[in-house]
Design a protein around this motif. Structure first.
Motif, PDB file in Angstrom:
ATOM      1  N   GLN A   1      -7.985  -7.224   1.626  1.00  0.00           N
ATOM      2  CA  GLN A   1      -6.574  -7.511   1.362  1.00  0.00           C
ATOM      3  C   GLN A   1      -6.080  -8.696   2.194  1.00  0.00           C
ATOM      4  O   GLN A   1      -5.436  -9.598   1.678  1.00  0.00           O
ATOM      5  CB  GLN A   1      -5.722  -6.281   1.678  1.00  0.00           C
TER       6      GLN A   1
ATOM      7  N   ASN B   1       0.816  -1.220   0.000  1.00  0.00           N
ATOM      8  CA  ASN B   1       0.000   0.000   0.000  1.00  0.00           C
ATOM      9  C   ASN B   1       0.847   1.266   0.000  1.00  0.00           C
ATOM     10  O   ASN B   1       0.310   2.376  -0.079  1.00  0.00           O
ATOM     11  CB  ASN B   1      -0.926   0.016   1.220  1.00  0.00           C
TER      12      ASN B   1
ATOM     13  N   VAL C   1      -4.674  -1.805   6.294  1.00  0.00           N
ATOM     14  CA  VAL C   1      -4.889  -3.021   5.501  1.00  0.00           C
ATOM     15  C   VAL C   1      -6.348  -3.446   5.647  1.00  0.00           C
ATOM     16  O   VAL C   1      -6.817  -3.697   6.751  1.00  0.00           O
ATOM     17  CB  VAL C   1      -3.947  -4.155   5.961  1.00  0.00           C
TER      18      VAL C   1
END
Length: 293
Positions: free
Chosen positions: A277, A152, A273
């Motif tokens: 994911q 990310n 997160v």
């Protein structure tokens, strides 16, 4: 009438306790003594000897290694791996600690050779995962969350503890310089941290850093506004004898507070997160409130 010598209480398996409680894992919570004994005369559970018992069963199944069974009784062999693995110890560290334990007992290099030490280390590691499956699953999951956070774009990793402390894990690649000396030859010295994130070191640090942050949170939660003498190091406390009962009662309440809710899910949320994911780990059926007993 006065006694100024402190006595101590140590949670030698606190990482196992924390992760097992976060997962509400009845097996892990049992073997790390988070449940009350059935009677006051019952001895505490011993995670290290239980791991060795399972390791003996594994060794006995293999004809070539069955002779090791009689040597899998020393508690420190189980401790050598289990205590450090939960904080992210690598295989080479585990093997070295097992070898040192065998050396102390005069069992290395005979009858245990280098090859046999590797096999014995593997047996104890497998047994550790069998006794504490949910805790080790949590360690793998935390690393998966780290990788997702890295993808990310995170260059540092920050999470909050139940005491509203912010923990920031940040490590940049160290810039080295080589110095040629008269007697030592070339010596490499780190002179500063550069601008590039050191993801490898942060990945290796994420699990022990997270667990240790909750060790600290337990102590901070337990001894808020405590007025009596107190010494702490990691997960060990020292207090005056008259204060021990009150201190342990506080630790039980502090531990329960810190592990309430879903701290692992909160970690993933803090690192940005999503559940898509990395799917959140399910919690078991164990009752966290039993820790108070």
């Amino acid at each position: 009438h006065l006694w100024d010598v402190p006595i101590g209480a140590d949670a030698s398996a606190s990482g196992l306790q924390l992760l097992s409680a976060m997962r509400r894992d009845p097996q892990g919570m049992k073997w790390s003594n988070l449940f009350a004994a059935s009677s006051t005369s019952e001895a505490p559970q011993d995670a290290y000897t239980e791991v060795l018992r399972v390791a003996r069963e594994i060794a006995a199944k293999d004809i070539e290694s069955s002779w090791m069974v009689e040597h899998l009784n020393n508690r420190k062999l189980g401790k050598a791996i289990l205590m450090k693995s939960i904080y992210g110890a690598v295989e080479s560290t585990n093997r070295r600690d097992v070898e040192l334990s065998l050396r102390e007992d005069g069992l290395y290099p005979d009858p245990f050779s280098w090859k046999e030490v590797n096999k014995l280390t593997k047996f104890i590691d497998i047994a550790s995962h069998i006794v504490f499956p949910k805790a080790f699953e949590a360690l793998d999951w935390i690393k998966e969350v780290f990788r997702a956070a890295q993808k990310n774009g995170n260059t540092s990793f920050t999470w909050n503890t139940p005491n509203e402390d912010s923990i920031n894990l940040k490590e940049n690649i160290v810039i080295f310089t080589d110095i040629r000396t008269t007697h030592l030859g070339k010596v490499r010295l780190g002179i500063k941290q550069g601008d590039e994130p050191d993801y490898l070191r942060m990945r290796n640090a994420i699990c022990p850093s997270f667990v240790h942050s909750y060790d600290a949170a337990v102590l901070k939660s337990s001894f808020k506004q405590w007025k009596q003498p107190l010494a702490v190091i990691h997960d060990c406390i020292n207090v005056l004898p008259n204060d021990m009962e009150s201190a342990l009662d506080r630790v039980r309440k502090g531990f329960t507070h810190v592990c309430s809710g879903d701290p692992l899910a909160a970690l993933a949320d803090d690192l940005g997160v999503s559940n898509e994911q990395v799917k959140r780990l399910p919690q078991g059926k164990a009752d966290l409130e039993e820790v108070l007993e």
